[in-house]
Motif scaffolding. Sequence first.
Motif, PDB file in Angstrom:
ATOM      1  N   LEU A 164       1.063  -1.240   0.050  1.00  0.00           N
ATOM      2  CA  LEU A 164      -0.127  -0.128  -0.065  1.00  0.00           C
ATOM      3  C   LEU A 164       0.833   1.394  -0.114  1.00  0.00           C
ATOM      4  N   ARG A 165       1.815   1.472   0.933  1.00  0.00           N
ATOM      5  CA  ARG A 165       2.546   2.400   1.131  1.00  0.00           C
ATOM      6  C   ARG A 165       3.471   2.772  -0.432  1.00  0.00           C
ATOM      7  N   ALA A 166       3.963   1.520  -0.813  1.00  0.00           N
ATOM      8  CA  ALA A 166       4.859   1.600  -2.093  1.00  0.00           C
ATOM      9  C   ALA A 166       3.961   2.325  -3.320  1.00  0.00           C
ATOM     10  N   TRP A 167       2.627   1.680  -3.423  1.00  0.00           N
ATOM     11  CA  TRP A 167       1.891   2.057  -4.320  1.00  0.00           C
ATOM     12  C   TRP A 167       1.328   3.527  -4.270  1.00  0.00           C
ATOM     13  N   LEU A 168       1.149   4.138  -3.156  1.00  0.00           N
ATOM     14  CA  LEU A 168       0.660   5.364  -2.855  1.00  0.00           C
ATOM     15  C   LEU A 168       1.935   6.519  -3.064  1.00  0.00           C
ATOM     16  N   ALA A 169       3.153   5.770  -3.073  1.00  0.00           N
ATOM     17  CA  ALA A 169       4.214   6.841  -3.049  1.00  0.00           C
ATOM     18  C   ALA A 169       4.540   6.841  -4.738  1.00  0.00           C
ATOM     19  N   SER A 170       4.018   5.887  -5.684  1.00  0.00           N
ATOM     20  CA  SER A 170       4.048   5.759  -6.918  1.00  0.00           C
ATOM     21  C   SER A 170       2.882   6.893  -7.433  1.00  0.00           C
ATOM     22  N   GLN A 171       2.112   7.099  -6.686  1.00  0.00           N
ATOM     23  CA  GLN A 171       0.931   7.991  -7.123  1.00  0.00           C
ATOM     24  C   GLN A 171       1.231   9.496  -6.557  1.00  0.00           C
ATOM     25  N   GLY A 172       2.511   9.644  -5.959  1.00  0.00           N
ATOM     26  CA  GLY A 172       2.815  10.899  -5.566  1.00  0.00           C
ATOM     27  C   GLY A 172       2.410  11.313  -4.181  1.00  0.00           C
ATOM     28  N   TYR A 173       2.096  10.259  -3.439  1.00  0.00           N
ATOM     29  CA  TYR A 173       1.443  10.550  -2.083  1.00  0.00           C
ATOM     30  C   TYR A 173       2.716  10.518  -0.902  1.00  0.00           C
ATOM     31  N   LYS A 174       2.864  10.871   0.086  1.00  0.00           N
ATOM     32  CA  LYS A 174       3.581  10.834   1.055  1.00  0.00           C
ATOM     33  C   LYS A 174       3.129  10.217   2.371  1.00  0.00           C
ATOM     34  N   THR A 175       3.605   9.083   2.976  1.00  0.00           N
ATOM     35  CA  THR A 175       3.156   8.495   4.024  1.00  0.00           C
ATOM     36  C   THR A 175       4.089   8.264   4.924  1.00  0.00           C
ATOM     37  N   ASN A 176       3.546   8.317   6.289  1.00  0.00           N
ATOM     38  CA  ASN A 176       4.473   8.148   7.275  1.00  0.00           C
ATOM     39  C   ASN A 176       4.020   6.942   8.217  1.00  0.00           C
ATOM     40  N   VAL A 177       5.211   6.275   8.803  1.00  0.00           N
ATOM     41  CA  VAL A 177       4.722   5.068   9.662  1.00  0.00           C
ATOM     42  C   VAL A 177       4.021   5.250  11.329  1.00  0.00           C
ATOM     43  N   ASP A 178       4.050   6.673  11.269  1.00  0.00           N
ATOM     44  CA  ASP A 178       3.175   7.173  12.319  1.00  0.00           C
ATOM     45  C   ASP A 178       1.691   7.382  12.156  1.00  0.00           C
ATOM     46  N   GLY A 179       1.317   7.318  10.809  1.00  0.00           N
ATOM     47  CA  GLY A 179      -0.064   7.476  10.532  1.00  0.00           C
ATOM     48  C   GLY A 179      -0.119   8.898   9.666  1.00  0.00           C
ATOM     49  N   SER A 180       0.716   9.768   9.798  1.00  0.00           N
ATOM     50  CA  SER A 180       0.606  10.974   9.276  1.00  0.00           C
ATOM     51  C   SER A 180       0.868  11.033   7.542  1.00  0.00           C
ATOM     52  N   GLY A 181       0.696  12.014   6.943  1.00  0.00           N
ATOM     53  CA  GLY A 181       1.040  11.881   5.439  1.00  0.00           C
ATOM     54  C   GLY A 181      -0.156  12.593   4.650  1.00  0.00           C
ATOM     55  N   ASP A 182       0.078  12.437   3.479  1.00  0.00           N
ATOM     56  CA  ASP A 182      -0.876  12.906   2.548  1.00  0.00           C
ATOM     57  C   ASP A 182      -2.156  12.077   2.609  1.00  0.00           C
ATOM     58  N   VAL A 183      -2.074  10.613   2.991  1.00  0.00           N
ATOM     59  CA  VAL A 183      -2.900   9.628   3.204  1.00  0.00           C
ATOM     60  C   VAL A 183      -2.660   9.001   4.382  1.00  0.00           C
ATOM     61  N   ALA A 184      -3.621   8.859   5.368  1.00  0.00           N
ATOM     62  CA  ALA A 184      -3.538   8.310   6.758  1.00  0.00           C
ATOM     63  C   ALA A 184      -3.355   6.647   6.547  1.00  0.00           C
ATOM     64  N   ILE A 185      -2.364   5.983   6.923  1.00  0.00           N
ATOM     65  CA  ILE A 185      -2.525   4.668   6.820  1.00  0.00           C
ATOM     66  C   ILE A 185      -2.682   4.074   8.568  1.00  0.00           C
ATOM     67  N   ASN A 186      -3.835   3.445   8.713  1.00  0.00           N
ATOM     68  CA  ASN A 186      -4.021   2.920  10.107  1.00  0.00           C
ATOM     69  C   ASN A 186      -3.763   1.418  10.056  1.00  0.00           C
ATOM     70  N   PRO A 187      -2.495   0.735  10.425  1.00  0.00           N
ATOM     71  CA  PRO A 187      -2.630  -0.521  10.715  1.00  0.00           C
ATOM     72  C   PRO A 187      -3.574  -1.172  11.563  1.00  0.00           C
ATOM     73  N   THR A 188      -4.468  -2.175  11.146  1.00  0.00           N
ATOM     74  CA  THR A 188      -5.686  -2.561  11.936  1.00  0.00           C
ATOM     75  C   THR A 188      -5.963  -4.074  11.648  1.00  0.00           C
ATOM     76  N   GLU A 189      -6.154  -4.968  12.859  1.00  0.00           N
ATOM     77  CA  GLU A 189      -6.591  -6.266  12.751  1.00  0.00           C
ATOM     78  C   GLU A 189      -7.688  -6.504  11.598  1.00  0.00           C
ATOM     79  N   ASN A 190      -7.742  -7.466  10.664  1.00  0.00           N
ATOM     80  CA  ASN A 190      -8.607  -7.574   9.639  1.00  0.00           C
ATOM     81  C   ASN A 190     -10.059  -7.494   9.956  1.00  0.00           C
TER      82      ASN A 190
END
Length: 392
Positions: free
Chosen positions: A191-217
């Motif tokens: 997910l992070r790699a694909w978002l980077a290829s689309q020009g988005y910045k993400t951070n492992v703390d959940g901040s960035g252009d798109v927020a990523i929240n690791p969550t149990e399925n």
Amino acid sequence: MTTPQDKSPQNQESSTRIVAGQSAPKRPLGLKIGIAAGILALIGGGAAVASAVNSNNSTAAAEQSAPAGNPAAELKLGYFGNVTHAPALVGVSQGHIAGELGDTKLSTQVFNAGPAAIEALNAGAIDATYIGPNPAINSYVKSAGESVHIIAGAAAGGAQLVVKPEINSPADLAGKTLASPQLGGTQDVALRAWLASQGYKTNVDGSGDVAINPTENAQTLKLFQDGKLDGAWLPEPWASRLVLTAGAKVLVDEKDLWDGSLSGKPGEFPTTILIVNQKFAAEHPDTVKALLKGHVKSVEWLNKAADAEKASVINAALKEAAGAELKADVIDRSLKNIVFTVDPLAGTYEKLLADGVAAGTTKQADINGIFDLTALNGVTAEKTSAAGLGKE
């Protein structure tokens, strides 16, 4: 339908369910961690992993055990309650693995995502596990090549970015919140790699252009239904569950991102592999070979079984491993998206490593030696390639 092989009391299989946020019985693993702790474990935890490996090795050496080369008294095996782990589900439930292990007792633990399984393996709670490739790479890198070996593939494909119906393009993701199964897991990195290829910045703390929240399925499904998530990059059956039961749609099917130039197999990418603790493999090569024989039987069964029988067996195993069966349409859609194969698609691993580095979940390193496919090739009598990254 194949039936489980009868086992003696000495070889009776035992199983425990572990999800992110829980610990293995009698061996607390501290799996329930905050984002900050997760970042430290993923990025700055090289010394901790090496310490865990060395501590485990020292403890094992001090304990009374069978001479090296003898079958192990017990094999502790991890896997997930996902359709992408069907070779494990079938191998355990149908007795393929236990049958090959002979007098070696099979014990199993069920995990939600790769980083938790790796933590258990490095702590000595398990000896081998089915897992996604990125946590295996991360463990190998952080232990300076001493923790694990990849010994086979299990499944390719079966991962998608599914989103709310109103999201029609990557441009619509700005400011949105997405989920992945666990920080540093294979779908998280994808997910992070694909978002980077689309020009988005993400951070492992959940901040960035798109927020990523690791969550149990299972929680991801509920949060999506409640409107608290805009989408998620998920393995099967969870991608299908969000599509068929929660109204999500597919924005990215990961198979479309792999053109086959690295593996020779267009549309295929490693989703599930089989890894083993290096010290355990060195001490018990016959046990590892027996595990691989059972694994190969499971993959062969999956590729030959009729669709209805395959779905029935997997569903029964999922109920045992994850607590619930799947609806017929969900398991059917899931299976259509997956290729079961013992080939780990080794040619893709340099890219997987690069994606992990770009995502901030691993460090740049030499992963030569991560594969040991000699036992697999001995079992199958075929030449599965390690792509120059280990033994074959």
